[in-house]
Scaffold this motif. Structure first.
Motif, PDB file in Angstrom:
ATOM      1  N   VAL A 143      15.860  71.408  34.714  1.00 15.96           N
ATOM      2  CA  VAL A 143      17.296  71.175  34.866  1.00 15.96           C
ATOM      3  C   VAL A 143      17.710  69.842  34.261  1.00 15.96           C
ATOM      4  CG1 VAL A 143      19.169  70.841  36.526  1.00 15.96           C
ATOM      5  CG2 VAL A 143      17.490  72.677  36.874  1.00 15.96           C
ATOM      6  N   LEU A 156      20.571  71.593  32.203  1.00 18.25           N
ATOM      7  CA  LEU A 156      20.938  72.974  32.500  1.00 18.25           C
ATOM      8  C   LEU A 156      22.076  73.119  33.496  1.00 18.25           C
ATOM      9  CD1 LEU A 156      17.375  74.546  32.610  1.00 18.25           C
ATOM     10  CD2 LEU A 156      18.999  74.496  30.715  1.00 18.25           C
ATOM     11  N   ALA A 157      22.576  72.015  33.990  1.00 21.87           N
ATOM     12  CA  ALA A 157      23.718  72.041  34.915  1.00 21.87           C
ATOM     13  C   ALA A 157      24.518  70.771  34.676  1.00 21.87           C
ATOM     14  CB  ALA A 157      23.224  72.101  36.363  1.00 21.87           C
ATOM     15  N   PRO A 158      25.799  70.793  35.051  1.00 24.06           N
ATOM     16  CA  PRO A 158      26.580  69.561  34.936  1.00 24.06           C
ATOM     17  C   PRO A 158      25.920  68.453  35.757  1.00 24.06           C
ATOM     18  CG  PRO A 158      27.989  71.428  35.470  1.00 24.06           C
ATOM     19  CD  PRO A 158      26.572  71.903  35.575  1.00 24.06           C
ATOM     20  N   GLU A 209      18.161  74.951  44.282  1.00 18.98           N
ATOM     21  CA  GLU A 209      18.321  76.409  44.260  1.00 18.98           C
ATOM     22  C   GLU A 209      17.184  77.066  43.489  1.00 18.98           C
ATOM     23  OE1 GLU A 209      19.772  80.297  44.790  1.00 18.98           O
ATOM     24  OE2 GLU A 209      19.928  78.442  45.931  1.00 18.98           O
ATOM     25  N   ARG A 210      16.836  76.508  42.342  1.00 14.75           N
ATOM     26  CA  ARG A 210      15.711  77.047  41.577  1.00 14.75           C
ATOM     27  C   ARG A 210      14.407  76.920  42.364  1.00 14.75           C
ATOM     28  NH1 ARG A 210      16.315  76.929  35.363  1.00 14.75           N
ATOM     29  NH2 ARG A 210      18.568  77.143  35.137  1.00 14.75           N
ATOM     30  N   GLU A 216      21.229  72.452  41.642  1.00 15.65           N
ATOM     31  CA  GLU A 216      20.577  73.447  40.788  1.00 15.65           C
ATOM     32  C   GLU A 216      19.059  73.394  40.927  1.00 15.65           C
ATOM     33  OE1 GLU A 216      20.231  76.607  38.057  1.00 15.65           O
ATOM     34  OE2 GLU A 216      21.952  75.893  39.208  1.00 15.65           O
ATOM     35  N   GLY A 242      25.957  68.470  39.437  1.00 13.82           N
ATOM     36  CA  GLY A 242      25.414  69.651  40.089  1.00 13.82           C
ATOM     37  C   GLY A 242      23.926  69.844  39.885  1.00 13.82           C
ATOM     38  N   ARG A 243      23.288  68.874  39.276  1.00 17.12           N
ATOM     39  CA  ARG A 243      21.864  69.048  38.931  1.00 17.12           C
ATOM     40  C   ARG A 243      20.947  69.089  40.153  1.00 17.12           C
ATOM     41  NH1 ARG A 243      21.840  65.417  33.415  1.00 17.12           N
ATOM     42  NH2 ARG A 243      23.060  66.946  32.242  1.00 17.12           N
TER      43      ARG A 243
END
Length: 91
Positions: free
Chosen positions: A65, A70-72, A82-83, A79, A75-76
């Motif tokens: 990430v 892979l995310a703003p 969640e992953r 993310e 929001g990393r």
């Protein structure tokens, strides 16, 4: 192990099966830019292969990430968490 990367969970599991046969204790695997479901399917296939071989291998999963953005930025962390949950649930 050049040439052993694959997006196909069955191919990855086959490669890990070969490694189990030579006595590995664990593997590292990363998600890259693929959707989390792709790596989750790989982890599940690897776990099934190891179980069927009677092997207890360590699977170290890395998320990309931050490395790949892979995310703003704001929001990393969410993310990554969640992953991590998805990969943990996959095995």
């Amino acid at each position: 192990m050049n040439g052993y990367y694959s997006a196909d969970p069955a191919a990855v599991a086959g490669h890990v099966g070969e490694l189990i046969d030579i006595g590995i204790a664990g593997i590292n695997i990363e998600d890259g830019a693929d959707a989390p479901a792709v790596l989750a399917a790989k982890v599940e296939a690897v776990r099934n292969t190891a179980s069927n071989a009677g092997a207890d291998i360590f699977v170290n999963v890395r998320t990309d990430v931050y490395l790949r953005g892979l995310a703003p930025e704001d929001g990393r962390v969410a993310e990554v968490l969640e992953r991590a949950r998805i990969y943990r649930d996959a095995g």
